[in-house]
Design an enzyme around this catalytic site. Sequence first.
Site, PDB file in Angstrom:
ATOM      1  N   ASP A  19     -18.973   6.979 -17.905  1.00 20.89           N
ATOM      2  CA  ASP A  19     -18.936   8.156 -18.769  1.00 20.89           C
ATOM      3  C   ASP A  19     -18.403   7.820 -20.154  1.00 20.89           C
ATOM      4  O   ASP A  19     -18.786   8.446 -21.143  1.00 20.89           O
ATOM      5  CB  ASP A  19     -18.075   9.242 -18.115  1.00 20.89           C
ATOM      6  CG  ASP A  19     -18.239  10.590 -18.773  1.00 20.89           C
ATOM      7  OD1 ASP A  19     -19.193  10.769 -19.542  1.00 20.89           O
ATOM      8  OD2 ASP A  19     -17.409  11.477 -18.531  1.00 20.89           O
ATOM      9  N   HIS A 217     -12.288  16.819 -19.580  1.00 21.81           N
ATOM     10  CA  HIS A 217     -12.363  16.320 -20.951  1.00 21.81           C
ATOM     11  C   HIS A 217     -11.270  17.003 -21.771  1.00 21.81           C
ATOM     12  O   HIS A 217     -10.699  18.011 -21.352  1.00 21.81           O
ATOM     13  CB  HIS A 217     -13.747  16.587 -21.547  1.00 21.81           C
ATOM     14  CG  HIS A 217     -14.811  15.702 -20.984  1.00 21.81           C
ATOM     15  ND1 HIS A 217     -15.691  14.985 -21.769  1.00 21.81           N
ATOM     16  CD2 HIS A 217     -15.146  15.393 -19.705  1.00 21.81           C
ATOM     17  CE1 HIS A 217     -16.514  14.287 -21.006  1.00 21.81           C
ATOM     18  NE2 HIS A 217     -16.201  14.520 -19.742  1.00 21.81           N
ATOM     19  N   CYS A 248     -20.481  13.793 -23.277  1.00 28.43           N
ATOM     20  CA  CYS A 248     -21.825  13.894 -22.706  1.00 28.43           C
ATOM     21  C   CYS A 248     -22.856  13.919 -23.829  1.00 28.43           C
ATOM     22  O   CYS A 248     -22.835  14.834 -24.664  1.00 28.43           O
ATOM     23  CB  CYS A 248     -21.951  15.153 -21.855  1.00 28.43           C
ATOM     24  SG  CYS A 248     -23.611  15.398 -21.169  1.00 28.43           S
TER      25      CYS A 248
END
Length: 317
Positions: A19, A217, A248
């Site tokens: 990620d 996040h 993202c």
Amino acid sequence: MRNLPERPAALVREVGPRDGLQNSRAIMPTEAKLRWIAAMVEAGLREIDVASFVPPAAMPQMADAAELVRAVRQNHPAVHAVALAPNLRGAQNAAAAGAQTLVIPVSASEAHSRSNVRRSRAEQVEAFRAIVAWARSLEGAAPRIEAGISTAFGCSLQGVVPEDEVVALAAELVEAGADTVALADTLGYANPAKVRRLVRAVRGVVGVERFGNLHLHDTMGTGLANVLAALEEDVRGFDAALGGLGGCPFAPGSVGNINTEDLVYLLESEGFDTGIDLAALIAAREPLRAGLPGEPLSGRVAAAGIPRTFHPARHAA
């Protein structure tokens, strides 16, 4: 020596190689990734989200996914290798490379689902069912299938994501065969009250044993406050990225994951044993910097240094 009471444990899953890097401006060379992962393993991390199995044209940062998973399994047998796969082909490739847990993203936001996997939410649930059916047909040890509910706390494309839809989606994914269901605050819009409420509601329909990690996040600066709220609800597994990397690419406005170093400091200070050496973890920022020069890193503990008042949970009386 008197026997001290056993400290409660908390699991930290490092998601930086997956990620974190998927949103980086530059592509980190494979050998540099392996040096960085080795440093984090040396620090005590035992579960790492290694890569996304997606087409290289869509995400060139993940073009070495299979090579990376195979190397991690060979070089670090004690590490649990996790990989993200948005579809059946990706899941098959990840399992062939040796991934032990497959995270299948299913967005709670219809708009994000179409942006991220090019499918409606209902179509992605059906794709999830196909992946579970394939995994259950394998001979021998099959990978664990984790449903990752993204945008569970809100979406920059859709806006509000109704909590009852998230709860219903979690129940549907368990019915479809998910081993665990994780909640992801993809945009970083969560707040402590919402974390308490949604964790409680989702756990109520999936059960304690199937409730997975919380993926947070830090967009609004509430990431660690959300961790504390989740701890109050008995969540004991958290995703984080070294240096706060991430975001993202298919959700405008998403910024970095919560910082692994700061998370470990918080958990240990609250009495939760992570099994991670904080000083060695901070040192693992150096191979990250070397492999990805110019990428901004966050982290309060790394900037300030470990305070002399800090004592790891396993050493605390």
